[in-house]
Enzyme design. Structure first.
Site, PDB file in Angstrom:
ATOM      1  N   ASP A 104     -54.776 -30.266 -34.365  1.00  0.00           N
ATOM      2  CA  ASP A 104     -55.318 -29.465 -35.466  1.00  0.00           C
ATOM      3  C   ASP A 104     -55.308 -30.239 -36.794  1.00  0.00           C
ATOM      4  O   ASP A 104     -54.963 -31.432 -36.844  1.00  0.00           O
ATOM      5  CB  ASP A 104     -54.486 -28.166 -35.556  1.00  0.00           C
ATOM      6  CG  ASP A 104     -55.332 -26.946 -35.846  1.00  0.00           C
ATOM      7  OD1 ASP A 104     -56.398 -27.106 -36.456  1.00  0.00           O
ATOM      8  OD2 ASP A 104     -54.915 -25.831 -35.483  1.00  0.00           O
ATOM      9  N   ASP A 115     -62.654 -21.112 -37.207  1.00  0.00           N
ATOM     10  CA  ASP A 115     -62.159 -20.341 -36.057  1.00  0.00           C
ATOM     11  C   ASP A 115     -63.075 -19.184 -35.667  1.00  0.00           C
ATOM     12  O   ASP A 115     -63.607 -18.475 -36.511  1.00  0.00           O
ATOM     13  CB  ASP A 115     -60.783 -19.750 -36.375  1.00  0.00           C
ATOM     14  CG  ASP A 115     -59.729 -20.836 -36.432  1.00  0.00           C
ATOM     15  OD1 ASP A 115     -60.085 -22.020 -36.468  1.00  0.00           O
ATOM     16  OD2 ASP A 115     -58.541 -20.468 -36.441  1.00  0.00           O
TER      17      ASP A 115
HETATM   18  C1  GLA Z   1     -56.362 -23.389 -36.410  1.00  0.00           C
HETATM   19  C2  GLA Z   1     -57.233 -23.671 -35.195  1.00  0.00           C
HETATM   20  C3  GLA Z   1     -57.110 -22.523 -34.199  1.00  0.00           C
HETATM   21  C4  GLA Z   1     -55.663 -22.347 -33.781  1.00  0.00           C
HETATM   22  C5  GLA Z   1     -54.788 -22.124 -35.030  1.00  0.00           C
HETATM   23  C6  GLA Z   1     -53.314 -22.147 -34.704  1.00  0.00           C
HETATM   24  O1  GLA Z   1     -56.815 -22.305 -37.164  1.00  0.00           O
HETATM   25  O2  GLA Z   1     -58.566 -23.860 -35.574  1.00  0.00           O
HETATM   26  O3  GLA Z   1     -57.913 -22.765 -33.063  1.00  0.00           O
HETATM   27  O4  GLA Z   1     -55.233 -23.478 -33.087  1.00  0.00           O
HETATM   28  O5  GLA Z   1     -55.023 -23.138 -36.002  1.00  0.00           O
HETATM   29  O6  GLA Z   1     -52.526 -21.908 -35.831  1.00  0.00           O
END
Ligand code: GLA
Length: 377
Positions: A127, A184
């Site tokens: 990430d 997301d």
């Molecule tokens: C980010 C990523 C998500 C998930 C969250 C976890 O937002 O894009 O897919 O992994 O972190 O905290």
């Protein structure tokens, strides 16, 4: 070669978020096997954020699994996953902390990659939160790419920088096998549609070895779980799954596998859709909608490696209406004497022969997807 085809599996984040633990993972793995997802091609079981203690071990500097969530440690979970013939995935972050505020791998890349290898890890999602201002995004992915190569284990590298720094232009050079290209996903139609349309002109960068990852699927969540904000209908999920398949995107399920309905199980294991998604050439589709109203209607036409094609009609608008294409847009000239013969991917039924145009009435949010063959007109 890793990621010869778009990776397929399940990830804990969409449903469980911070509530991830050994018990829910093992139960989901059991359901996964029982429902035949492994036979359908799904392979990686990935633990997302929130699996570790809040701080590293002060003596070894290692990230440590949270003993309340994972009482038998991570190797135990990994062994369980492997005993079912599946592969095991972990999560970390290029910044100093993960997105949900657990230790990140910044400046610990090589140690962490080794630790993950010790767990028997086959996949790492990486990430992009808590990046120091001085850190260079592409360099941080190069660094973890190297650390994974030095770990002593073959580990699929799943980069997740949400499309920053024009990721599609450089990510393949870091050794990554898939790359999140957007923010997301949430479990509602607007979120899914925004993500899909933002990538339709960038799919030419996605190819065997490294695929554009339009995020974990929300299919089957029906508004429940961590990103279950709003919820979707079955039509919404058909469209989501269909788009991901036409895009050759990784198919990472995000619902609670224990509660997958028969209809949604049938969708995510549909052999025609999976064949389209997993086609070894992973060609981007041609967009060829030709209507008087071009707002958010799409026809995607995709060459497959065996000489056949896939064609999907998507009505991403809010009302039932026709979606149409002119076959000349696909390269089929009127003088060719050839036609396309269509078979519905959902029913395996013949849908007819077309040599000029195709016009199909499609309910709001829904889609129709076909396999197509060139035949004499
Ligand atoms: C980010 C990523 C998500 C998930 C969250 C976890 O937002 O894009 O897919 O992994 O972190 O905290």
């Amino acid at each position: 070669m890793l990621a010869k085809r778009p990776p397929m599996g399940w990830n804990t984040w969409n449903t469980f978020g911070d509530a991830v633990n050994e018990e829910v993972i093992l139960e989901n793995v059991d359901a996964f096997v029982k429902l035949g997802l492994r036979e359908a091609g799904y392979e990686y079981i990935v633990i997302d954020d929130c699996w570790s203690k809040k701080q590293r071990d002060p003596e070894t500097g290692k990230i440590v699994p949270n003993p309340e969530k994972f009482p038998h440690g991570m190797k135990y979970v990994s062994d369980y996953v492997h005993s079912k013939g599946l592969k095991f995935g972990m999560y970390s972050c290029a910044g100093t902390r993960t997105c949900d505020d657990y230790p990140g791998s910044f400046d610990h890349e090589f140690l962490d990659a080794k630790t993950f290898a010790e767990y028997g890890c086959d996949f790492l999602k990486y990430d992009f939160c808590y990046m120091p201002d001085t850190a260079n995004g592409p360099l941080m992915y190069r660094r973890m790419g190297m650390a994974l190569k030095a770990s002593g284990r073959e580990i699929l590298f799943s980069a997740c920088n949400w499309g920053s720094d024009e990721v599609h232009k450089w990510i393949r050079s870091t050794g990554a096998h898939m790359y999140r290209s957007t923010g997301d996903i949430h479990d509602n139609f607007e979120s899914m549609k925004k993500i899909a349309l933002s990538q339709e002109n960038l799919l030419g960068y996605s190819a065997p070895g490294c695929f554009n990852d339009t995020d974990m699927l929300t299919v089957g969540m029906f508004g429940k779980g961590h990103v279950g904000i709003g919820g979707c209908t079955e039509a919404d999920y058909r469209t989501q799954f269909g788009l991901w398949c036409m895009f050759s995107a990784p198919l990472m399920l995000g619902c609670d596998i224990r509660t997958l309905t028969p209809e949604m199980l049938a969708l995510v294991t549909n052999k025609n859709l999976i064949r389209i998604n997993q086609d070894e050439e992973a060609r981007p589709p041609i967009e060829s909608h030709t209507g008087w109203d071009n707002s958010d209607k799409r026809v995607y036409f995709k060459h497959l490696s065996d000489g056949e094609f896939a064609i999907g009609f998507f009505n991403l608008t809010e009302r039932d209406q026709p979606v149409q294409t002119n076959l000349t847009n696909l390269g089929l000239s009127a003088s060719s004497g050839m036609a396309l013969e269509l078979t519905d991917v959902m029913t395996d039924e013949a849908f007819g022969k077309f040599d000029e145009y195709i016009n199909i009435h499609i309910p709001a949010h829904d889609c129709r997807i076909f396999l197509a063959k060139l035949v004499e007109a």
